[in-house]
Motif scaffolding. Structure first.
Motif, PDB file in Angstrom:
ATOM      1  N   PRO A 130       0.825  -1.205   0.000  1.00 31.77           N
ATOM      2  CA  PRO A 130       0.000   0.000   0.000  1.00 31.77           C
ATOM      3  C   PRO A 130       0.859   1.255   0.000  1.00 31.77           C
ATOM      4  O   PRO A 130       2.053   1.213   0.312  1.00 31.77           O
ATOM      5  CB  PRO A 130      -0.787  -0.123   1.309  1.00 31.77           C
ATOM      6  N   LEU A 131       0.243   2.359  -0.348  1.00 29.13           N
ATOM      7  CA  LEU A 131       0.960   3.625  -0.283  1.00 29.13           C
ATOM      8  C   LEU A 131       1.294   3.937   1.172  1.00 29.13           C
ATOM      9  O   LEU A 131       0.482   3.702   2.066  1.00 29.13           O
ATOM     10  CB  LEU A 131       0.101   4.752  -0.864  1.00 29.13           C
ATOM     11  N   ASP A 154      -1.564  12.791 -11.808  1.00 30.95           N
ATOM     12  CA  ASP A 154      -2.016  11.910 -10.720  1.00 30.95           C
ATOM     13  C   ASP A 154      -2.538  12.637  -9.476  1.00 30.95           C
ATOM     14  O   ASP A 154      -2.448  12.090  -8.366  1.00 30.95           O
ATOM     15  CB  ASP A 154      -0.890  10.966 -10.280  1.00 30.95           C
ATOM     16  N   HIS A 208      -7.108   9.428  -4.298  1.00 29.90           N
ATOM     17  CA  HIS A 208      -6.442   8.210  -3.843  1.00 29.90           C
ATOM     18  C   HIS A 208      -4.976   8.466  -3.520  1.00 29.90           C
ATOM     19  O   HIS A 208      -4.454   7.963  -2.510  1.00 29.90           O
ATOM     20  CB  HIS A 208      -6.552   7.128  -4.920  1.00 29.90           C
ATOM     21  N   PHE A 209      -4.303   9.226  -4.366  1.00 29.53           N
ATOM     22  CA  PHE A 209      -2.873   9.472  -4.182  1.00 29.53           C
ATOM     23  C   PHE A 209      -2.584  10.598  -3.189  1.00 29.53           C
ATOM     24  O   PHE A 209      -1.455  10.725  -2.714  1.00 29.53           O
ATOM     25  CB  PHE A 209      -2.217   9.775  -5.527  1.00 29.53           C
ATOM     26  N   PRO A 237      -2.678   9.743   1.458  1.00 29.39           N
ATOM     27  CA  PRO A 237      -1.583   9.467   2.390  1.00 29.39           C
ATOM     28  C   PRO A 237      -0.964  10.710   3.030  1.00 29.39           C
ATOM     29  O   PRO A 237      -0.292  10.605   4.054  1.00 29.39           O
ATOM     30  CB  PRO A 237      -0.557   8.737   1.508  1.00 29.39           C
ATOM     31  N   GLN A 297       2.871  -3.206 -12.249  1.00 29.83           N
ATOM     32  CA  GLN A 297       2.512  -2.303 -11.152  1.00 29.83           C
ATOM     33  C   GLN A 297       1.824  -3.073 -10.023  1.00 29.83           C
ATOM     34  O   GLN A 297       1.912  -2.676  -8.860  1.00 29.83           O
ATOM     35  CB  GLN A 297       1.587  -1.184 -11.648  1.00 29.83           C
ATOM     36  N   TRP A 323       2.701  -2.210  -6.273  1.00 37.77           N
ATOM     37  CA  TRP A 323       1.757  -1.335  -5.584  1.00 37.77           C
ATOM     38  C   TRP A 323       0.387  -1.956  -5.342  1.00 37.77           C
ATOM     39  O   TRP A 323      -0.512  -1.280  -4.859  1.00 37.77           O
ATOM     40  CB  TRP A 323       1.573  -0.035  -6.391  1.00 37.77           C
ATOM     41  N   TYR A 330       3.693   4.560 -15.018  1.00 38.62           N
ATOM     42  CA  TYR A 330       4.367   5.702 -14.398  1.00 38.62           C
ATOM     43  C   TYR A 330       4.381   6.905 -15.333  1.00 38.62           C
ATOM     44  O   TYR A 330       4.047   8.017 -14.933  1.00 38.62           O
ATOM     45  CB  TYR A 330       5.814   5.342 -14.048  1.00 38.62           C
ATOM     46  N   TYR A 389       3.713  11.297  -7.839  1.00 33.82           N
ATOM     47  CA  TYR A 389       4.760  11.521  -6.832  1.00 33.82           C
ATOM     48  C   TYR A 389       6.045  11.867  -7.567  1.00 33.82           C
ATOM     49  O   TYR A 389       6.334  11.290  -8.616  1.00 33.82           O
ATOM     50  CB  TYR A 389       4.958  10.278  -5.971  1.00 33.82           C
ATOM     51  N   ASP A 435       5.981  14.300  -2.639  1.00 37.98           N
ATOM     52  CA  ASP A 435       6.528  12.954  -2.636  1.00 37.98           C
ATOM     53  C   ASP A 435       6.318  12.288  -1.288  1.00 37.98           C
ATOM     54  O   ASP A 435       5.684  12.850  -0.384  1.00 37.98           O
ATOM     55  CB  ASP A 435       8.021  13.015  -2.993  1.00 37.98           C
ATOM     56  N   PHE A 436       6.876  11.085  -1.133  1.00 38.80           N
ATOM     57  CA  PHE A 436       6.737  10.332   0.112  1.00 38.80           C
ATOM     58  C   PHE A 436       7.459  11.008   1.278  1.00 38.80           C
ATOM     59  O   PHE A 436       7.086  10.826   2.430  1.00 38.80           O
ATOM     60  CB  PHE A 436       7.309   8.927  -0.054  1.00 38.80           C
TER      61      PHE A 436
END
Length: 213
Positions: free
Chosen positions: A2-3, A37, A41-42, A45, A91, A95, A126, A152, A180-181
């Motif tokens: 998962p993210l 994106d 959903h993205f 997080p 993917q 993911w 991507y 991201y 980004d993360f």
């Protein structure tokens, strides 16, 4: 996989941005803005009402509004929900199932939602060029510069920038209109892009450049 939950971090300031190897400047008659994106959903997080999400949405909103006002095409790339494993391909291994078959999850954040006249692409990999007609649309319009914003930075943004470069389309990554993360991932993506395939800029510098063109 998962993210990951994304802890707040500050947007990189102009003082820490990498030095560009190229002296490209955005020319409105040659450019397209790609919103990459920015689906709920993205964005889930990220910590709500905290950096970098707040700045991300503010800056993307500013750029989309400015580009529309001067007639610079705005293109959104968004992944479909409920993809099959065959559609996901590799993917799936990295993911999992991706965007669920849920209208809200698929939707683009309301603060930066597409407007009349914008283009919406269905994105599968991507890079926003894979299995889409993004390149063909740009060629038909006689445009060879791509301004990239969204998430991201070290995954799809970076891949799309590199793919653009390989098609002789000049990519511009807007440092404070991507996220980004983590701060480390964010900066690493900007450095990689500046070293290998893109010009890294900021929202303010980009707006001023377009206004002065």
């Amino acid at each position: 996989m998962p993210l990951p939950a994304i802890a707040p971090y500050p947007m990189p300031s102009s003082a820490v941005l990498p030095r560009n190897r190229v002296d490209w400047t955005v020319q409105p008659a040659r450019a397209v803005l790609l919103v990459h994106d920015l689906q709920n959903h993205f964005l889930r997080p990220f910590t709500p009402d905290a950096a970098p999400l707040t700045e991300l949405l503010d800056n993307v909103g500013r750029l989309t509004k400015h580009c529309r006002a001067i007639g610079l095409p705005v293109v959104y790339a968004a992944q479909p929900g409920g993809q099959t494993p065959a559609q996901r391909g590799l993917q799936q291994d990295f993911w999992g199932d991706g965007v669920p078959d849920d209208r809200d999850a698929e939707g683009i954040a309301a603060a930066v939602a597409p407007q009349h006249g914008d283009t919406l692409l269905t994105k599968w990999k991507y890079s926003a060029f894979i299995r889409t007609d993004l390149a063909e649309q740009m060629y038909d319009l006689g445009r060879d510069q791509l301004i990239i914003v969204g998430v991201y930075a070290h995954i799809g943004v970076q891949a799309t920038a590199c793919d653009a470069w390989m098609r002789d389309i000049q990519p511009f990554v807007v440092a404070d209109a991507v996220a980004d993360f983590s701060a480390a991932d964010h900066i690493q993506a900007l450095r990689w892009a500046a070293r290998t395939c893109a010009a890294v800029t900021t929202t303010e510098a980009l707006v001023q450049s377009i206004e002065g063109a």
